[in-house]
Write a protein that holds these residues in place. Structure first.
Motif, PDB file in Angstrom:
ATOM      1  N   ALA A 158       0.841  -1.206   0.000  1.00  0.00           N
ATOM      2  CA  ALA A 158       0.000   0.000   0.000  1.00  0.00           C
ATOM      3  C   ALA A 158       0.868   1.245   0.000  1.00  0.00           C
ATOM      4  CB  ALA A 158      -0.917  -0.001   1.215  1.00  0.00           C
ATOM      5  N   LYS A 159       0.445   2.260  -0.733  1.00  0.00           N
ATOM      6  CA  LYS A 159       1.211   3.501  -0.833  1.00  0.00           C
ATOM      7  C   LYS A 159       1.190   4.302   0.458  1.00  0.00           C
ATOM      8  CE  LYS A 159       0.741   4.085  -5.767  1.00  0.00           C
ATOM      9  NZ  LYS A 159       0.228   4.900  -6.855  1.00  0.00           N
ATOM     10  N   CYS A 160       0.135   4.160   1.236  1.00  0.00           N
ATOM     11  CA  CYS A 160      -0.001   4.952   2.455  1.00  0.00           C
ATOM     12  C   CYS A 160      -0.425   4.041   3.603  1.00  0.00           C
ATOM     13  CB  CYS A 160      -1.031   6.063   2.239  1.00  0.00           C
ATOM     14  SG  CYS A 160      -1.118   7.229   3.599  1.00  0.00           S
ATOM     15  N   VAL A 161       0.435   3.957   4.616  1.00  0.00           N
ATOM     16  CA  VAL A 161       0.158   3.138   5.799  1.00  0.00           C
ATOM     17  C   VAL A 161       0.452   3.990   7.019  1.00  0.00           C
ATOM     18  CG1 VAL A 161       0.799   1.083   7.113  1.00  0.00           C
ATOM     19  CG2 VAL A 161       0.741   0.985   4.615  1.00  0.00           C
ATOM     20  N   GLY A 162      -0.471   4.002   7.978  1.00  0.00           N
ATOM     21  CA  GLY A 162      -0.277   4.776   9.199  1.00  0.00           C
ATOM     22  C   GLY A 162      -0.365   3.890  10.429  1.00  0.00           C
ATOM     23  N   ASN A 163       0.270   4.322  11.487  1.00  0.00           N
ATOM     24  CA  ASN A 163       0.263   3.581  12.736  1.00  0.00           C
ATOM     25  C   ASN A 163      -0.977   3.924  13.555  1.00  0.00           C
ATOM     26  OD1 ASN A 163       1.136   2.120  15.068  1.00  0.00           O
ATOM     27  ND2 ASN A 163       1.787   4.055  15.933  1.00  0.00           N
ATOM     28  N   ILE A 164      -1.653   2.887  14.061  1.00  0.00           N
ATOM     29  CA  ILE A 164      -2.782   3.110  14.963  1.00  0.00           C
ATOM     30  C   ILE A 164      -2.460   2.652  16.383  1.00  0.00           C
ATOM     31  CG2 ILE A 164      -4.531   3.093  13.153  1.00  0.00           C
ATOM     32  CD1 ILE A 164      -5.203   0.189  13.990  1.00  0.00           C
ATOM     33  N   GLY A 165      -1.226   2.251  16.634  1.00  0.00           N
ATOM     34  CA  GLY A 165      -0.802   1.889  17.978  1.00  0.00           C
ATOM     35  C   GLY A 165      -0.538   3.149  18.781  1.00  0.00           C
ATOM     36  N   LEU A 166      -0.885   3.139  20.041  1.00  0.00           N
ATOM     37  CA  LEU A 166      -0.726   4.322  20.887  1.00  0.00           C
ATOM     38  C   LEU A 166       0.191   4.021  22.055  1.00  0.00           C
ATOM     39  CD1 LEU A 166      -4.438   5.469  20.977  1.00  0.00           C
ATOM     40  CD2 LEU A 166      -2.602   6.400  19.576  1.00  0.00           C
ATOM     41  N   GLN A 167       0.786   5.055  22.580  1.00  0.00           N
ATOM     42  CA  GLN A 167       1.637   4.948  23.755  1.00  0.00           C
ATOM     43  C   GLN A 167       1.075   5.883  24.819  1.00  0.00           C
ATOM     44  OE1 GLN A 167       5.665   6.318  23.268  1.00  0.00           O
ATOM     45  NE2 GLN A 167       6.411   4.888  24.795  1.00  0.00           N
ATOM     46  N   PRO A 168       0.166   5.379  25.665  1.00  0.00           N
ATOM     47  CA  PRO A 168      -0.445   6.254  26.669  1.00  0.00           C
ATOM     48  C   PRO A 168       0.541   6.654  27.764  1.00  0.00           C
ATOM     49  CG  PRO A 168      -1.299   4.011  26.850  1.00  0.00           C
ATOM     50  CD  PRO A 168      -0.356   4.032  25.703  1.00  0.00           C
ATOM     51  N   ASP A 169       0.251   7.782  28.396  1.00  0.00           N
ATOM     52  CA  ASP A 169       1.024   8.211  29.557  1.00  0.00           C
ATOM     53  C   ASP A 169       0.705   7.288  30.729  1.00  0.00           C
ATOM     54  OD1 ASP A 169       2.294  10.358  28.310  1.00  0.00           O
ATOM     55  OD2 ASP A 169       0.634  11.722  28.727  1.00  0.00           O
ATOM     56  N   SER A 170       1.418   7.468  31.824  1.00  0.00           N
ATOM     57  CA  SER A 170       1.257   6.592  32.992  1.00  0.00           C
ATOM     58  C   SER A 170      -0.165   6.601  33.552  1.00  0.00           C
ATOM     59  CB  SER A 170       2.257   6.977  34.080  1.00  0.00           C
ATOM     60  OG  SER A 170       2.052   8.331  34.457  1.00  0.00           O
ATOM     61  N   ASP A 171      -0.939   7.661  33.298  1.00  0.00           N
ATOM     62  CA  ASP A 171      -2.313   7.711  33.793  1.00  0.00           C
ATOM     63  C   ASP A 171      -3.318   7.176  32.765  1.00  0.00           C
ATOM     64  OD1 ASP A 171      -2.294   9.756  31.961  1.00  0.00           O
ATOM     65  OD2 ASP A 171      -2.996  11.300  33.333  1.00  0.00           O
ATOM     66  N   GLY A 172      -2.821   6.618  31.658  1.00  0.00           N
ATOM     67  CA  GLY A 172      -3.698   6.008  30.667  1.00  0.00           C
ATOM     68  C   GLY A 172      -4.176   6.945  29.569  1.00  0.00           C
ATOM     69  N   ARG A 173      -3.890   8.235  29.669  1.00  0.00           N
ATOM     70  CA  ARG A 173      -4.310   9.193  28.639  1.00  0.00           C
ATOM     71  C   ARG A 173      -3.246   9.290  27.550  1.00  0.00           C
ATOM     72  NH1 ARG A 173      -6.809  14.515  31.481  1.00  0.00           N
ATOM     73  NH2 ARG A 173      -8.921  13.971  30.872  1.00  0.00           N
ATOM     74  N   VAL A 174      -3.703   9.532  26.337  1.00  0.00           N
ATOM     75  CA  VAL A 174      -2.785   9.750  25.219  1.00  0.00           C
ATOM     76  C   VAL A 174      -2.703  11.254  24.991  1.00  0.00           C
ATOM     77  CG1 VAL A 174      -2.348   9.337  22.772  1.00  0.00           C
ATOM     78  CG2 VAL A 174      -3.348   7.526  24.185  1.00  0.00           C
ATOM     79  N   ARG A 175      -1.529  11.828  25.207  1.00  0.00           N
ATOM     80  CA  ARG A 175      -1.341  13.274  25.074  1.00  0.00           C
ATOM     81  C   ARG A 175      -0.402  13.644  23.936  1.00  0.00           C
ATOM     82  NH1 ARG A 175      -1.503  12.261  30.551  1.00  0.00           N
ATOM     83  NH2 ARG A 175      -3.174  13.359  31.657  1.00  0.00           N
ATOM     84  N   ARG A 176       0.435  12.732  23.539  1.00  0.00           N
ATOM     85  CA  ARG A 176       1.421  13.008  22.495  1.00  0.00           C
ATOM     86  C   ARG A 176       1.463  11.827  21.533  1.00  0.00           C
ATOM     87  NH1 ARG A 176       3.223  14.211  27.370  1.00  0.00           N
ATOM     88  NH2 ARG A 176       3.910  16.302  27.806  1.00  0.00           N
TER      89      ARG A 176
END
Length: 190
Positions: A158-176
């Protein structure tokens, strides 16, 4: 003033846990203050919810049905871009997979792979990951992934593939969300 404090805390946060907690608190408040109450009308989310399952059958759907949906979004509805947050690590029906691969080549379609950032034994490694992306800026190594769940070989070109995996902060929220990740020395944009 609040923005300057948030920037300073973000710079110090990785090295000092108490500062990281303060960074989260200030950053969360800053986002609340700056958030708009206006609805976003440039993005449409097509969710395969319970009514979809009731109408079209249990998941996983045949790939031909998924291809029909993607084709309708890119063609009939004229979507400028269709981001698919589903990973197909094993082959499905051949005709449906071939149509998804063709759409990934010629339609405004981004397929997904999920990079894992959690240490696991053994590491999750399934499918054929898409790596060796052009460098963003500079020689930053990116965030090291510990594994991946990627599409099968028939969709790996595929020409375009993006990551959907996340790295949450220690409190479980994704901020970055980092712009670049690596796996075994190979890089991919996120």
């Amino acid at each position: 003033m609040l923005a300057a404090l948030a920037i300073a805390l973000q710079w110090l946060a990785p090295s000092i846990p108490l500062v990281a907690s303060l960074d989260h608190l200030v950053g969360d408040r800053l986002h609340e203050v700056l958030a708009s109450g206006e609805p976003e009308n440039r993005v449409v989310v097509v969710d395969l919810d319970e009514s979809s399952i009731a109408a079209y059958g249990a998941w996983p759907w045949p790939r031909a049905r998924v291809a029909d949906l993607l084709d309708a979004l890119a063609g009939n509805y004229g979507a400028r871009m269709v981001g698919v947050d589903i990973v197909f690590p094993s082959a499905g029906d051949a005709a449906g997979d071939a149509r998804i691969a063709a759409l990934a080549d010629f339609a405004p379609l981004a397929l997904a792979q999920a990079l894992d950032f959690v240490e696991r034994t053994p590491a999750v490694t399934s499918g054929v990951p898409v790596f060796d992306a052009p460098r963003v800026r500079g020689d930053a190594p990116g965030v090291a992934a510990t594994g991946y769940l990627a599409n099968h070989a028939g969709l790996a070109q595929a020409k375009c593939v993006g990551n959907i995996g996340l790295q949450p902060d220690s409190d479980g929220r994704v901020r970055r969300v980092p712009l670049l990740a690596t796996w075994a020395g190979r890089s991919t944009p996120l």
